[in-house]
Design a protein around this motif. Sequence first.
Motif, mmCIF file in Angstrom:
data_model
loop_
_atom_site.group_PDB
_atom_site.id
_atom_site.type_symbol
_atom_site.label_atom_id
_atom_site.label_comp_id
_atom_site.label_asym_id
_atom_site.label_seq_id
_atom_site.Cartn_x
_atom_site.Cartn_y
_atom_site.Cartn_z
ATOM 1 N N PHE A 75 0.834 -1.198 0.000
ATOM 2 C CA PHE A 75 0.000 0.000 0.000
ATOM 3 C C PHE A 75 0.875 1.257 0.000
ATOM 4 O O PHE A 75 0.575 2.232 -0.705
ATOM 5 N N SER A 76 1.961 1.232 0.748
ATOM 6 C CA SER A 76 2.855 2.400 0.814
ATOM 7 C C SER A 76 3.499 2.673 -0.539
ATOM 8 O O SER A 76 3.622 3.834 -0.955
ATOM 9 N N ILE A 77 3.892 1.607 -1.231
ATOM 10 C CA ILE A 77 4.485 1.782 -2.553
ATOM 11 C C ILE A 77 3.456 2.355 -3.528
ATOM 12 O O ILE A 77 3.767 3.246 -4.338
ATOM 13 N N ALA A 78 2.211 1.882 -3.414
ATOM 14 C CA ALA A 78 1.150 2.392 -4.284
ATOM 15 C C ALA A 78 0.887 3.873 -4.014
ATOM 16 O O ALA A 78 0.719 4.666 -4.946
ATOM 17 N N GLY A 83 -5.088 -8.587 -3.699
ATOM 18 C CA GLY A 83 -5.796 -7.582 -4.492
ATOM 19 C C GLY A 83 -4.962 -6.329 -4.698
ATOM 20 O O GLY A 83 -4.942 -5.759 -5.795
ATOM 21 N N LEU A 84 -4.257 -5.909 -3.652
ATOM 22 C CA LEU A 84 -3.418 -4.711 -3.764
ATOM 23 C C LEU A 84 -2.221 -4.940 -4.685
ATOM 24 O O LEU A 84 -1.767 -4.012 -5.359
ATOM 25 N N ILE A 85 -1.721 -6.183 -4.695
ATOM 26 C CA ILE A 85 -0.602 -6.484 -5.597
ATOM 27 C C ILE A 85 -1.025 -6.242 -7.044
ATOM 28 O O ILE A 85 -0.291 -5.638 -7.839
ATOM 29 N N THR A 86 -2.228 -6.700 -7.382
ATOM 30 C CA THR A 86 -2.727 -6.511 -8.742
ATOM 31 C C THR A 86 -2.854 -5.030 -9.082
ATOM 32 O O THR A 86 -2.465 -4.592 -10.172
ATOM 33 N N VAL A 87 -3.385 -4.247 -8.132
ATOM 34 C CA VAL A 87 -3.535 -2.807 -8.362
ATOM 35 C C VAL A 87 -2.175 -2.137 -8.496
ATOM 36 O O VAL A 87 -1.959 -1.294 -9.375
ATOM 37 N N LEU A 131 -0.489 0.123 -11.467
ATOM 38 C CA LEU A 131 -0.075 1.510 -11.262
ATOM 39 C C LEU A 131 1.332 1.781 -11.773
ATOM 40 O O LEU A 131 1.627 2.871 -12.260
ATOM 41 N N ILE A 132 2.212 0.788 -11.655
ATOM 42 C CA ILE A 132 3.591 0.999 -12.088
ATOM 43 C C ILE A 132 3.767 0.654 -13.565
ATOM 44 O O ILE A 132 4.891 0.597 -14.075
ATOM 45 N N ASN A 133 2.634 0.415 -14.227
ATOM 46 C CA ASN A 133 2.629 0.161 -15.675
ATOM 47 C C ASN A 133 3.477 -1.037 -16.087
ATOM 48 O O ASN A 133 4.126 -1.034 -17.136
ATOM 49 N N LEU A 134 3.461 -2.065 -15.254
ATOM 50 C CA LEU A 134 4.149 -3.294 -15.617
ATOM 51 C C LEU A 134 3.340 -4.002 -16.705
ATOM 52 O O LEU A 134 2.116 -4.075 -16.634
ATOM 53 N N SER A 135 4.003 -4.505 -17.701
ATOM 54 C CA SER A 135 3.300 -5.151 -18.816
ATOM 55 C C SER A 135 2.484 -6.334 -18.317
ATOM 56 O O SER A 135 2.875 -7.028 -17.371
ATOM 57 N N SER A 136 1.347 -6.548 -18.956
ATOM 58 C CA SER A 136 0.431 -7.605 -18.527
ATOM 59 C C SER A 136 1.079 -8.979 -18.584
ATOM 60 O O SER A 136 0.742 -9.871 -17.795
ATOM 61 N N SER A 137 2.032 -9.161 -19.505
ATOM 62 C CA SER A 137 2.697 -10.454 -19.630
ATOM 63 C C SER A 137 3.585 -10.770 -18.428
ATOM 64 O O SER A 137 3.893 -11.922 -18.151
ATOM 65 N N LEU A 138 3.996 -9.725 -17.690
ATOM 66 C CA LEU A 138 4.876 -9.917 -16.532
ATOM 67 C C LEU A 138 4.138 -9.822 -15.199
ATOM 68 O O LEU A 138 4.714 -10.149 -14.161
ATOM 69 N N GLN A 139 2.877 -9.375 -15.219
ATOM 70 C CA GLN A 139 2.167 -9.157 -13.964
ATOM 71 C C GLN A 139 1.966 -10.447 -13.184
ATOM 72 O O GLN A 139 2.148 -10.482 -11.965
#
Length: 326
Positions: A38-41, A286-290, A294-302
């Motif tokens: 949460f802090s990183i987000a 759930g927060l990991i997914t959000v 937020l950091i715009n990581l590509s969907s293939s790496l999420q």
Amino acid sequence: MTSSTLTPTLPDTRTRLKVTAAHGSPALLSLVAMVVIFSIAVANQPGILSIPGLTLMLMSAVPLVLATQAQMLIMSVGDIDLGIGYLVGFVTVIAATLLQTSPFVGILVLGTIVIAYAALGLIIQKRNVPSIIVTLGMSFVWLGLGLQFLPTPGGEAPAWLAAIGRWRPDWVPAPLVFILIATLVGWLIVRRSRLGTRMRALGSSPATLEKLGWSLTRTRVLTYLIAAGLIIAAGLMLASQTRSGDINSASNFTLMTIAAVILGGGNFSGGRALPLGATLGAVTLGLITVLLSLINLSSSLQSAAQGLIVLAVLAGRVITERAIRS
């Protein structure tokens, strides 16, 4: 015979603290992981620190928390439900079709799901069939039924259900209210009822439970009944957010609920049920997914990144529990 022989030896303070820490450390570890994520987000998007921001960030976790509470109950008796994901999706389909056009028929179908889950518990107990086989088979049934009712995503949730998804109080994030209610329900079932005690006993020592005169069949069937109710609630909540139906909308819930229960202190062998820990595990996932979005990581790496984070938290749990035991 001396009085010291008759008096049972009570555990000392250090032993009690170690036992308490061993039971509470997984939930505490999930809480720490959740706070870090949460802090990183927040560092990436400071606007999250507002009621609308928290609402958007936590909304997707509500159905997952409800489904995780259901998985927690089933895992507490030593079973695993591999059909939760498609069943949640099937409920969204029913909500967007039958509950809209023929409410009475839709309610009957949801009631049939509860009866079907009771039958699953009966079959698993009476025929000694592994739960993963039965529930995996049922996952294909839910998938097939969902595609039959709604081959492609669509439909429309009833107005009353959509209103639940649109509820936005000014004083607190709406998802937080739903999450607290789901956790409270799980806590009341597991920690404040005789059935909860019997669930944990069935998972850890079924022979002892039977010697005490409790029915193993009744306990397992009731567990599956209650779990079905929570799964239906998860599906309805998801439909209230999307306002449509999609059989594949929660296909990842199956593995995520299992991971959330384990993150929160549960185990595969049964006998443990920690509602607060399960909720923290679900919210963390759930927060990991959000965060990854937020950091715009590509969907293939999420998915890979999410898996690595989960493994890191689980490794931390193992290390912590070993340190406490020593």
